[in-house]
Design an enzyme around this catalytic site. Structure first.
Site, mmCIF file in Angstrom:
data_model
loop_
_atom_site.group_PDB
_atom_site.id
_atom_site.type_symbol
_atom_site.label_atom_id
_atom_site.label_comp_id
_atom_site.label_asym_id
_atom_site.label_seq_id
_atom_site.Cartn_x
_atom_site.Cartn_y
_atom_site.Cartn_z
ATOM 1 N N ARG A 72 36.021 -25.251 27.670
ATOM 2 C CA ARG A 72 37.171 -25.043 26.758
ATOM 3 C C ARG A 72 38.146 -24.069 27.409
ATOM 4 N NH1 ARG A 72 35.381 -22.392 21.258
ATOM 5 N NH2 ARG A 72 34.240 -24.360 21.175
ATOM 6 N N HIS A 117 32.310 -21.002 26.091
ATOM 7 C CA HIS A 117 32.761 -22.334 26.520
ATOM 8 C C HIS A 117 33.711 -22.246 27.712
ATOM 9 C CE1 HIS A 117 31.314 -25.180 23.380
ATOM 10 N NE2 HIS A 117 31.343 -24.127 22.582
ATOM 11 N N ASP A 124 28.726 -28.109 22.933
ATOM 12 C CA ASP A 124 28.380 -28.425 21.545
ATOM 13 C C ASP A 124 27.971 -29.891 21.524
ATOM 14 O OD1 ASP A 124 29.359 -25.888 20.925
ATOM 15 O OD2 ASP A 124 31.294 -26.644 20.217
ATOM 16 N N GLU A 182 24.853 -21.773 15.001
ATOM 17 C CA GLU A 182 25.428 -23.121 15.091
ATOM 18 C C GLU A 182 24.394 -24.029 15.753
ATOM 19 O OE1 GLU A 182 29.112 -22.364 17.263
ATOM 20 O OE2 GLU A 182 30.096 -21.629 15.454
ATOM 21 N N HIS A 185 25.292 -25.556 19.392
ATOM 22 C CA HIS A 185 25.931 -24.773 20.480
ATOM 23 C C HIS A 185 24.883 -24.191 21.448
ATOM 24 C CE1 HIS A 185 29.147 -21.726 21.768
ATOM 25 N NE2 HIS A 185 28.034 -21.093 22.123
HETATM 26 C C1 LIG Z 1 34.212 -23.315 17.369
HETATM 27 C C2 LIG Z 1 32.768 -23.633 17.605
HETATM 28 N N1 LIG Z 1 32.614 -24.991 17.994
HETATM 29 C C3 LIG Z 1 32.213 -22.715 18.682
HETATM 30 O O1 LIG Z 1 32.063 -23.135 19.799
HETATM 31 N N2 LIG Z 1 31.941 -21.457 18.304
HETATM 32 C C4 LIG Z 1 31.540 -20.466 19.270
HETATM 33 C C5 LIG Z 1 31.125 -19.180 18.604
HETATM 34 C C6 LIG Z 1 32.664 -20.201 20.260
HETATM 35 O O2 LIG Z 1 33.831 -20.235 19.857
HETATM 36 O O3 LIG Z 1 32.353 -19.904 21.423
HETATM 37 ZN ZN LIG Z 2 30.261 -24.138 20.821
#
Ligand SMILES: C[C@@H](N)C(=O)N[C@H](C)C(=O)O
Ligand SMILES: [Zn+2]
Length: 203
Positions: A72, A117, A124, A182, A185
Site C-alpha cells: 500500500r 502494508h 489482507d 483484524e 491482516h
Molecule cells: C485498513 C485495514 N485494511 C488495515 O490494513 N489496517 C491496518 C491496521 C493498517 O492500516 O495497517
Molecule cells: Zn491490513
C-alpha cells in the site's frame, strides 16, 4: 517496473484470486484510493514466496487464497488520514464501521497512519472454496472495523471460528504473524524492508 525486491503476486502464484478493494469503490472510503491505479497485487519476493506455500497447503483441501490488499503506497495511507478528518463523510459507515466513531478508527487501531502494508510484506486476505468459488464465512466481511473482527471474538459460530483459525494457523505455519484486531491482516516475520515506507503507485 517495480523496485528491486518486489513482484506481482499473480505472476508468481498463478491460481491466486484478487479483489483489490482500494482500487474499487467497494471499500470503507467508498471510492478508489490514491495510488491504486490497477487491480494488481504487489508484495516483496520474500512475502510472495511464503504465500505460495500457504496456497499450496490450502489447495490440498480444495481451498485457495483471495487477496484484498497487499503493498500500500504511503499516498494511500495519507488519503485514509485525510478522509478520517472529514467527519461528515460517513457514506460507508453502515457497512464498514457501524459501531466505531469515525474519529476513533485510527486510535483504536483499525487503520494505521504508518502502515506495515507500505513496507511491502503485509497483506489482507481470506480463504475461498475452490469448488464453489465462495469465500469461507469468517464472521464479518473484510474491513469490518469492530470487535467482531478480532481474531478471538467469542460471539461466532464454530464454523466461523474454525475458518479463522485455518487462515491464521496456515499463515503462521509458513512464516507470517497476525494482527489480533483484524482476522485478515498478516505480516511476514523477518520482512526485508521493515523500516522503509514506500510510495510507488500500484500499477
Ligand atoms: C485498513 C485495514 N485494511 C488495515 O490494513 N489496517 C491496518 C491496521 C493498517 O492500516 O495497517
Ligand atoms: Zn491490513
Amino acid at each position: 517496473q517495480l523496485p528491486d525486491g518486489f513482484v506481482y503476486v499473480e505472476d508468481e502464484i498463478l491460481d491466486i484470486q484478487l479483489e483489490m478493494r482500494y482500487c474499487l469503490n467497494n471499500n470503507f472510503v467508498g471510492q478508489p484510493i490514491d495510488g491504486y491505479h490497477a487491480e494488481v497485487c504487489i508484495l516483496t519476493k520474500e512475502a510472495t514466496h511464503a504465500l505460495k506455500k500457504v496456497q499450496e497447503a490450502l489447495k490440498k483441501q480444495n481451498l485457495g487464497l483471495k487477496i484484498f490488499d497487499a503493498y500500500r503506497p504511503q499516498r494511500a495511507v495519507n488519503h485514509f488520514s485525510k478522509w478520517a478528518k472529514n467527519v461528515n463523510d460517513t457514506l460507508m459507515k453502515q457497512e464498514f464501521y457501524p459501531e466505531v466513531d469515525k474519529r476513533n478508527l485510527f486510535n483504536e487501531g483499525y487503520i494505521a497512519s504508518r502502515s506495515r502494508h507500505s513496507s511491502g510484506s503485509t497483506l489482507d486476505l481470506t480463504i475461498v472454496d475452490l469448488l464453489t468459488g465462495e469465500e469461507l464465512d469468517m464472521g464479518t466481511p473484510y474491513d469490518y472495523f469492530g470487535k467482531a473482527s478480532w481474531l478471538l471474538h467469542e460471539a461466532l459460530t464454530e464454523t466461523q471460528k474454525s475458518n479463522r483459525m485455518l487462515l491464521h494457523n496456515t499463515m503462521i505455519k509458513f512464516g507470517f504473524r497476525h494482527y489480533p484486531q483484524e482476522w485478515w491482516h498478516f505480516t511476514l516475520r523477518g520482512e526485508p524492508f521493515k523500516n522503509q515506507y514506500f510510495d510507488f503507485p500500484v500499477e
